[in-house]
Design an enzyme around this catalytic site. Structure first.
Site, PDB file in Angstrom:
ATOM      1  CG  ASP A 139      -2.096   0.968   1.047  1.00  0.00           C
ATOM      2  OD1 ASP A 139      -2.420   1.311  -0.108  1.00  0.00           O
ATOM      3  OD2 ASP A 139      -2.679   1.363   2.070  1.00  0.00           O
ATOM      4  CG  HIS A 146      -4.317  10.527   2.946  1.00  0.00           C
ATOM      5  ND1 HIS A 146      -5.402  10.436   3.801  1.00  0.00           N
ATOM      6  CD2 HIS A 146      -3.466   9.534   3.312  1.00  0.00           C
ATOM      7  CE1 HIS A 146      -5.206   9.428   4.643  1.00  0.00           C
ATOM      8  NE2 HIS A 146      -4.042   8.866   4.360  1.00  0.00           N
ATOM      9  NE  ARG A 155       4.628  15.251  11.146  1.00  0.00           N
ATOM     10  CZ  ARG A 155       4.036  14.125  10.745  1.00  0.00           C
ATOM     11  NH1 ARG A 155       3.875  13.127  11.581  1.00  0.00           N
ATOM     12  NH2 ARG A 155       3.600  14.013   9.511  1.00  0.00           N
ATOM     13  CD  GLU A 211      -6.162   4.577   4.794  1.00  0.00           C
ATOM     14  OE1 GLU A 211      -5.487   3.824   4.062  1.00  0.00           O
ATOM     15  OE2 GLU A 211      -5.668   5.283   5.702  1.00  0.00           O
ATOM     16  CD  GLU A 213      -5.515   2.832  -0.101  1.00  0.00           C
ATOM     17  OE1 GLU A 213      -4.736   2.203  -0.851  1.00  0.00           O
ATOM     18  OE2 GLU A 213      -5.359   2.940   1.132  1.00  0.00           O
ATOM     19  CG  ASP A 245      -5.870   0.265   3.714  1.00  0.00           C
ATOM     20  OD1 ASP A 245      -5.999  -0.772   4.379  1.00  0.00           O
ATOM     21  OD2 ASP A 245      -4.895   1.031   3.819  1.00  0.00           O
ATOM     22  NE  ARG A 249      -7.947   6.486   9.692  1.00  0.00           N
ATOM     23  CZ  ARG A 249      -7.250   6.235   8.586  1.00  0.00           C
ATOM     24  NH1 ARG A 249      -6.025   5.735   8.667  1.00  0.00           N
ATOM     25  NH2 ARG A 249      -7.769   6.462   7.408  1.00  0.00           N
ATOM     26  CD  GLN A 252      -3.165   4.347  10.896  1.00  0.00           C
ATOM     27  OE1 GLN A 252      -4.387   4.371  10.748  1.00  0.00           O
ATOM     28  NE2 GLN A 252      -2.336   4.809   9.988  1.00  0.00           N
ATOM     29  CE  LYS A 265      -3.663   1.968   7.532  1.00  0.00           C
ATOM     30  NZ  LYS A 265      -4.352   2.896   6.629  1.00  0.00           N
ATOM     31  CB  THR A 269      -7.841  -4.922   2.154  1.00  0.00           C
ATOM     32  OG1 THR A 269      -6.913  -4.697   3.216  1.00  0.00           O
ATOM     33  CG2 THR A 269      -7.648  -3.867   1.074  1.00  0.00           C
ATOM     34  CB  THR A 371      -6.227   7.821   1.678  1.00  0.00           C
ATOM     35  OG1 THR A 371      -6.105   6.767   2.609  1.00  0.00           O
ATOM     36  CG2 THR A 371      -7.594   8.466   1.800  1.00  0.00           C
ATOM     37  CD  GLU A 385      -7.591  12.717   4.515  1.00  0.00           C
ATOM     38  OE1 GLU A 385      -7.340  13.586   3.666  1.00  0.00           O
ATOM     39  OE2 GLU A 385      -7.569  11.501   4.261  1.00  0.00           O
TER      40      GLU A 385
HETATM   41 MN    MN Z   1      -4.118   2.744   2.801  1.00  0.00          MN
END
Ligand code: MN
Length: 440
Positions: A139, A146, A155, A211, A213, A245, A249, A252, A265, A269, A371, A385
């Protein structure tokens, strides 16, 4: 690497099958995507099929008619197997020969049309499976929008890491849990660190996300130690599918440093059953360019053809349907619209970068695009997002709200290409839904 337009793309081409001409349909005669299918609830062998209108051309049945000869016949035999790896391994000359033979058999006035008509199976009566034995799944992270949106949440002062604009970022994923549209899976459980806590807890994921994709099925592979150059890269791509995907979160956030995603993840999928070939996508190629002031790709990731037509304008949509919407008979509500043309790295760059160290790709391997968020927040391909990290819920038609996915929710990805002077083609649907977490 240029894929030339030919008679199979002509927008005026019509099929003797009326449903191929359905306005707004995904599967006109100019598309001809591949899947692996059998009749629902049967014990028939799975075999390759090609979509036309609301039907599937059964490639095993077509092979038995003897109507297809020459190089296309070898491709047809390969496509009649229970997975498409053998067809993928034959390479672009064989794929194009089969596409041309199918186009000529399926168009209005074709000799043999009566016989070909006996090889059709209604899509509504079919069940699908993952179309290839996927040896490896990688991936990528090719949307700078994204990467920036996600980076801002962690950040704010330095959203994009300094390597992003130089190197196509990716990680090795898990092939065994890839399923085809219609996949249902239990909400994953795992370790998470609650806000403000100093020790993790174990329990169901609370921030289950999607996600949006595209998946890239590889054709011919490369020998271990032999890189694939940019000018050859697309010759190794069989076609594209939709890919969701699914991402936990909260799991993760706790596990991803220092080695990247793992259990957040690899629980599921979902891909669409249909693979749209690069041949079919040829009218929708577009230029690849970098914003002024951004670094240009290093020489090994650059080519004239890539700059001229290495990107694809594929429209993408994410639909969400809650259990309440389903009970009320409401269709999935669109929560995101975007295009693949916004990606920061192209298909060719993914293939070339993946192999530049000598890593070998094999027929049926799958790459994910990452993504595919567009430049504005309504074009974001993940809930993390769209909701700005959970701060702005998405509001659905009956006034329901979602921050992350809840049990019973269903997500459907759609993709299509459309422009003046070319036939509209589509990818069908990639749907999956969430079952409650298993009792601990
Ligand atoms: Mn992905």
């Amino acid at each position: 690497m240029s894929t030339l337009l030919n008679e199979t793309h002509h927008p005026a081409l019509r099929s003797w099958l009326a449903s191929a001409q359905t306005p707004g349909g995904d599967f006109p005669i100019q598309n001809l995507p591949f899947a692996v299918f059998r009749r629902q609830g049967s014990d028939e062998a799975f075999r390759g099929g090609v979509a036309l209108g609301d039907q599937i051309v059964d490639l095993a049945a077509l092979a038995r008619t003897g109507l297809v000869t020459g190089e296309a016949a070898a491709a047809l035999q390969a496509g009649a197997q229970d997975r498409l790896n053998a067809l993928m391994a034959l390479g672009p000359t064989a794929w194009s020969a089969l596409r041309l033979a199918l186009s000529r058999l399926l168009r209005e006035g074709a000799a043999g049309a009566d016989t070909v008509a006996t090889c059709l199976v209604p899509q509504a009566q079919a069940e699908f499976t993952v179309p290839a034995r996927i040896g490896d799944y990688t991936d990528f992270y090719t949307s700078v929008h994204h990467a920036t949106n996600i980076g801002k949440q962690f950040r704010p002062d330095n959203p994009l890491l300094p390597n992003y604009k130089w190197v196509p970022i990716g990680y090795h994923g898990r092939a065994s849990s890839i399923g085809v549209s219609g996949q249902r899976f239990h909400r994953p459980v795992g370790q998470t660190l609650p806000p403000g806590a100093t020790e993790p807890v174990f329990g169901p994921c609370r921030r289950l996300d999607i996600e949006l994709e595209l998946g890239v099925f590889l054709g011919q592979g490369n020998e271990l130690g032999e890189p694939i150059a940019m000018d050859d890269a697309e010759q190794h791509v069989f076609g594209l599918c939709l890919l969701n995907d699914w991402s936990a979160r909260d799991i993760q956030a706790w596990e991803y440093q220092p080695l990247g995603p793992f259990l957040s993840k690899n629980f599921a999928t979902t891909i669409s059953p249909w693979i749209v070939t690069l041949d079919a996508l040829a009218p929708y190629r577009t230029g690849f360019e970098r914003p002024a002031g951004d670094p240009q790709p290093l020489a090994y990731l650059d080519s004239a053809a890539n700059r001229q037509e290495g990107a694809f304008d594929i429209q993408l949509d994410v639909g969400l349907q809650t259990p309440a919407m389903r009970s009320a008979g409401l269709a999935p509500a669109s929560i995101c619209r975007t295009s693949y043309r916004h990606a920061y790295w192209t298909l060719a760059q993914m293939v070339t970068h993946h192999t530049v160290n000598g890593c070998n790709l094999q027929p049926g391997d799958l790459l994910g695009s990452g993504t595919l968020s567009g430049p504005t927040l309504d074009q974001a391909g993940a809930l993390i997002e769209l909701t700005q990290g959970g701060k702005q819920p998405v509001t659905l038609p009956q006034g329901e709200q979602r921050v992350y996915l809840e049990d019973g929710d269903s997500v459907v990805l759609r993709g299509w290409c459309e422009k003046a002077g070319a036939a509209r083609i589509g990818f069908g649907a990639c749907e999956g839904s969430i079952l409650p977490a298993r009792t601990l």
